[in-house]
Write a protein that holds these residues in place. Structure first.
Motif, PDB file in Angstrom:
ATOM      1  N   ALA A 138       0.836  -1.203   0.000  1.00 29.37           N
ATOM      2  CA  ALA A 138       0.000   0.000   0.000  1.00 29.37           C
ATOM      3  C   ALA A 138       0.873   1.256   0.000  1.00 29.37           C
ATOM      4  CB  ALA A 138      -0.921  -0.007   1.213  1.00 29.37           C
ATOM      5  N   LEU A 139       1.989   1.196   0.721  1.00 25.03           N
ATOM      6  CA  LEU A 139       2.915   2.333   0.762  1.00 25.03           C
ATOM      7  C   LEU A 139       3.490   2.603  -0.622  1.00 25.03           C
ATOM      8  CD1 LEU A 139       4.496   4.411   2.439  1.00 25.03           C
ATOM      9  CD2 LEU A 139       6.190   2.628   2.896  1.00 25.03           C
ATOM     10  N   THR A 140       3.854   1.551  -1.345  1.00 25.95           N
ATOM     11  CA  THR A 140       4.389   1.698  -2.701  1.00 25.95           C
ATOM     12  C   THR A 140       3.366   2.358  -3.620  1.00 25.95           C
ATOM     13  OG1 THR A 140       5.803  -0.257  -2.458  1.00 25.95           O
ATOM     14  CG2 THR A 140       5.283   0.444  -4.699  1.00 25.95           C
ATOM     15  N   LEU A 141       2.112   1.915  -3.519  1.00 28.58           N
ATOM     16  CA  LEU A 141       1.068   2.456  -4.389  1.00 28.58           C
ATOM     17  C   LEU A 141       0.747   3.915  -4.059  1.00 28.58           C
ATOM     18  CD1 LEU A 141      -1.344  -0.620  -4.481  1.00 28.58           C
ATOM     19  CD2 LEU A 141       0.182   0.169  -6.309  1.00 28.58           C
ATOM     20  N   LYS A 179       7.947   7.266  -9.216  1.00 30.86           N
ATOM     21  CA  LYS A 179       7.518   6.525 -10.392  1.00 30.86           C
ATOM     22  C   LYS A 179       7.217   5.081 -10.019  1.00 30.86           C
ATOM     23  CE  LYS A 179       8.930   5.349 -15.090  1.00 30.86           C
ATOM     24  NZ  LYS A 179      10.033   5.411 -16.094  1.00 30.86           N
ATOM     25  N   LEU A 180       6.088   4.584 -10.483  1.00 30.61           N
ATOM     26  CA  LEU A 180       5.711   3.196 -10.248  1.00 30.61           C
ATOM     27  C   LEU A 180       6.108   2.386 -11.475  1.00 30.61           C
ATOM     28  CD1 LEU A 180       4.284   1.242  -8.271  1.00 30.61           C
ATOM     29  CD2 LEU A 180       2.148   1.726  -9.484  1.00 30.61           C
ATOM     30  N   SER A 181       7.211   1.640 -11.349  1.00 29.48           N
ATOM     31  CA  SER A 181       7.715   0.866 -12.480  1.00 29.48           C
ATOM     32  C   SER A 181       6.858  -0.369 -12.709  1.00 29.48           C
ATOM     33  CB  SER A 181       9.165   0.450 -12.228  1.00 29.48           C
ATOM     34  OG  SER A 181       9.223  -0.469 -11.146  1.00 29.48           O
ATOM     35  N   MET A 182       7.058  -0.980 -13.876  1.00 26.88           N
ATOM     36  CA  MET A 182       6.338  -2.208 -14.181  1.00 26.88           C
ATOM     37  C   MET A 182       6.713  -3.303 -13.197  1.00 26.88           C
ATOM     38  SD  MET A 182       4.080  -3.734 -15.925  1.00 26.88           S
ATOM     39  CE  MET A 182       3.800  -2.502 -17.205  1.00 26.88           C
ATOM     40  N   SER A 183       7.984  -3.367 -12.797  1.00 29.25           N
ATOM     41  CA  SER A 183       8.422  -4.378 -11.830  1.00 29.25           C
ATOM     42  C   SER A 183       7.732  -4.186 -10.482  1.00 29.25           C
ATOM     43  CB  SER A 183       9.947  -4.314 -11.648  1.00 29.25           C
ATOM     44  OG  SER A 183      10.613  -4.579 -12.851  1.00 29.25           O
ATOM     45  N   LEU A 222       4.139  -5.294 -10.750  1.00 27.25           N
ATOM     46  CA  LEU A 222       4.032  -6.760 -10.709  1.00 27.25           C
ATOM     47  C   LEU A 222       4.169  -7.278  -9.276  1.00 27.25           C
ATOM     48  CD1 LEU A 222       6.066  -7.769 -13.898  1.00 27.25           C
ATOM     49  CD2 LEU A 222       3.583  -7.926 -13.553  1.00 27.25           C
ATOM     50  N   CYS A 223       5.049  -6.654  -8.486  1.00 26.80           N
ATOM     51  CA  CYS A 223       5.193  -7.030  -7.075  1.00 26.80           C
ATOM     52  C   CYS A 223       3.884  -6.774  -6.325  1.00 26.80           C
ATOM     53  CB  CYS A 223       6.331  -6.242  -6.422  1.00 26.80           C
ATOM     54  SG  CYS A 223       7.981  -6.733  -6.947  1.00 26.80           S
ATOM     55  N   CYS A 224       3.268  -5.635  -6.608  1.00 31.36           N
ATOM     56  CA  CYS A 224       1.992  -5.308  -5.965  1.00 31.36           C
ATOM     57  C   CYS A 224       0.913  -6.321  -6.340  1.00 31.36           C
ATOM     58  CB  CYS A 224       1.547  -3.902  -6.365  1.00 31.36           C
ATOM     59  SG  CYS A 224       2.615  -2.577  -5.750  1.00 31.36           S
ATOM     60  N   LEU A 225       0.870  -6.692  -7.607  1.00 28.85           N
ATOM     61  CA  LEU A 225      -0.114  -7.678  -8.062  1.00 28.85           C
ATOM     62  C   LEU A 225       0.117  -9.029  -7.394  1.00 28.85           C
ATOM     63  CD1 LEU A 225      -0.301  -6.814 -11.876  1.00 28.85           C
ATOM     64  CD2 LEU A 225      -2.023  -6.343 -10.119  1.00 28.85           C
ATOM     65  N   LEU A 226       1.394  -9.420  -7.236  1.00 25.23           N
ATOM     66  CA  LEU A 226       1.705 -10.680  -6.558  1.00 25.23           C
ATOM     67  C   LEU A 226       1.239 -10.644  -5.108  1.00 25.23           C
ATOM     68  CD1 LEU A 226       3.121 -13.455  -6.425  1.00 25.23           C
ATOM     69  CD2 LEU A 226       5.252 -12.234  -5.858  1.00 25.23           C
ATOM     70  N   ALA A 227       1.500  -9.515  -4.441  1.00 27.90           N
ATOM     71  CA  ALA A 227       1.095  -9.391  -3.038  1.00 27.90           C
ATOM     72  C   ALA A 227      -0.416  -9.467  -2.896  1.00 27.90           C
ATOM     73  CB  ALA A 227       1.623  -8.078  -2.459  1.00 27.90           C
ATOM     74  N   TYR A 228      -1.135  -8.758  -3.756  1.00 28.10           N
ATOM     75  CA  TYR A 228      -2.589  -8.760  -3.619  1.00 28.10           C
ATOM     76  C   TYR A 228      -3.216 -10.062  -4.102  1.00 28.10           C
ATOM     77  CZ  TYR A 228      -2.616  -4.019  -1.919  1.00 28.10           C
ATOM     78  OH  TYR A 228      -2.416  -2.906  -1.128  1.00 28.10           O
ATOM     79  N   ALA A 275      10.939  -8.265  -2.691  1.00 32.54           N
ATOM     80  CA  ALA A 275      11.324  -7.915  -4.064  1.00 32.54           C
ATOM     81  C   ALA A 275      11.189  -6.415  -4.287  1.00 32.54           C
ATOM     82  CB  ALA A 275      10.456  -8.687  -5.057  1.00 32.54           C
ATOM     83  N   GLN A 276      10.112  -5.819  -3.757  1.00 26.50           N
ATOM     84  CA  GLN A 276       9.908  -4.382  -3.889  1.00 26.50           C
ATOM     85  C   GLN A 276      11.002  -3.607  -3.164  1.00 26.50           C
ATOM     86  OE1 GLN A 276       7.838  -2.561  -5.736  1.00 26.50           O
ATOM     87  NE2 GLN A 276       8.935  -0.788  -4.932  1.00 26.50           N
ATOM     88  N   GLN A 277      11.391  -4.076  -1.976  1.00 30.05           N
ATOM     89  CA  GLN A 277      12.475  -3.431  -1.241  1.00 30.05           C
ATOM     90  C   GLN A 277      13.782  -3.494  -2.032  1.00 30.05           C
ATOM     91  OE1 GLN A 277      12.560  -5.384   2.575  1.00 30.05           O
ATOM     92  NE2 GLN A 277      10.931  -4.117   3.421  1.00 30.05           N
ATOM     93  N   HIS A 278      14.032  -4.646  -2.662  1.00 33.33           N
ATOM     94  CA  HIS A 278      15.252  -4.799  -3.474  1.00 33.33           C
ATOM     95  C   HIS A 278      15.223  -3.841  -4.659  1.00 33.33           C
ATOM     96  CE1 HIS A 278      18.622  -6.727  -5.500  1.00 33.33           C
ATOM     97  NE2 HIS A 278      17.866  -6.807  -6.587  1.00 33.33           N
ATOM     98  N   LEU A 279      14.065  -3.723  -5.296  1.00 35.10           N
ATOM     99  CA  LEU A 279      13.944  -2.810  -6.434  1.00 35.10           C
ATOM    100  C   LEU A 279      14.157  -1.360  -6.003  1.00 35.10           C
ATOM    101  CD1 LEU A 279      10.830  -4.386  -8.201  1.00 35.10           C
ATOM    102  CD2 LEU A 279      13.172  -4.353  -9.082  1.00 35.10           C
TER     103      LEU A 279
END
Length: 301
Positions: A110-113, A122-126, A129-135, A286-290
């Protein structure tokens, strides 16, 4: 013992404390309604934080930090402890503990979004995809694996749990604009949140009567979830050379929490809970790594 070893010790202690919270919430809510739990736990935490600030000789900072950003602190106090905890306790009141605590761990997503529109990131495609995996993991947990039927155990509970992640993410986004001592800042937030909590509890519930067990459970929540765990986590971050390693230790907490939930509350843990929780944590890591990689590229360019 080196500073890094101390940091790991504090992080492990924090993870252990956090892992007891879901069980403590459910026990407290068997004796109190969510409004009462918010009031008594926040009152306990405010008293603890006040004592800690006085012991550290920082009482003089309370007014000076508040004076720097009074409007910001009023907003932060509204978000946390008031709105975040009443929504979170409402979710725990309606959902099995295993579901509520797993859904709550999706807050970094939620923080990323929210950071994209509110902080201009900027919300990258990667990242998307991480957000979609989480949800997707959230969906599996909510439906206990029967996601094709969208069979939610409590739609209201799920909505409250996901809303709590948005409120917590908003709190941290606004919190980035605040300077000063973090413990003093948290105390000011709690002081600013208390009037909201007192008024809402008086309006929608009542302060009495409550049982001794309910009061003890609320005190535990206030001391541990809102107090000592936060202070230990700050110590860990301050001492660590590698904050990523410390952050990863925190993800032991939801899995340890399932042990307490199963053995103390007697909940049968659904396989879908493990699967969904793993998806959420993999997505968050993965989001933290990105984010770390993007920050490194920015610094070297």
């Amino acid at each position: 013992m080196s500073d890094n070893s101390k940091a790991c010790f504090y992080a492990l202690a924090t993870a252990l404390l956090w892992s007891t919270i879901a069980t403590a919430f459910k026990i407290a809510l068997s004796h109190l309604d969510p409004w009462q739990l918010v009031f008594w736990s926040v009152a306990t935490a405010t008293l603890l934080l006040t004592i800690m600030v006085i012991i550290q000789g920082k009482a003089g900072l309370i007014f000076s930090q508040f004076k720097q950003s009074p409007g910001l602190f009023l907003v932060l106090g509204l978000l946390n402890p008031f709105l975040y905890h009443i929504v979170l306790f409402g979710a725990y009141d309606r959902l099995p503990a295993q579901q509520a605590q797993a859904l709550n761990y999706s807050w970094p997503v939620a923080l990323t979004l929210l950071a994209a529109p509110l902080l201009g990131r900027k919300l990258s495609m990667s990242s998307l995809l991480c957000c979609l995996l989480a949800y997707a993991g959230v969906l599996i947990i909510c439906t206990r694996g029967a996601f094709q039927n969208l069979d939610f155990s409590s739609p209201t509970g799920v909505l409250l749990a996901l809303s709590s992640t948005l409120i917590w993410a908003l709190y941290w986004i606004f919190n980035t604009r605040r300077a000063g001592d973090p413990v003093v800042g948290l105390l000011i937030c709690f002081i600013c949140g208390l009037p909201w909590i007192i008024g809402a509890t008086a309006l929608f519930s009542g302060f009495w009567p409550i049982s001794v067990k309910g009061l003890a459970a609320a005190a535990y929540v206030g001391l541990i979830e809102m107090g000592f765990a936060y202070i230990l986590w700050l110590k860990a971050l301050k001492l660590a050379d590698n904050t990523a390693m410390i952050s990863n230790i925190s993800y032991l907490s939801p899995f340890l929490s399932l042990i307490f939930i199963a053995n103390i509350l007697g909940e049968s843990i659904y396989p879908a809970t493990y699967a969904g929780l793993m998806m959420i944590i993999v997505a968050v890591l993965a989001q933290q790594h990105l984010s770390a990689a993007a920050k490194s590229r920015t610094q070297t360019s």
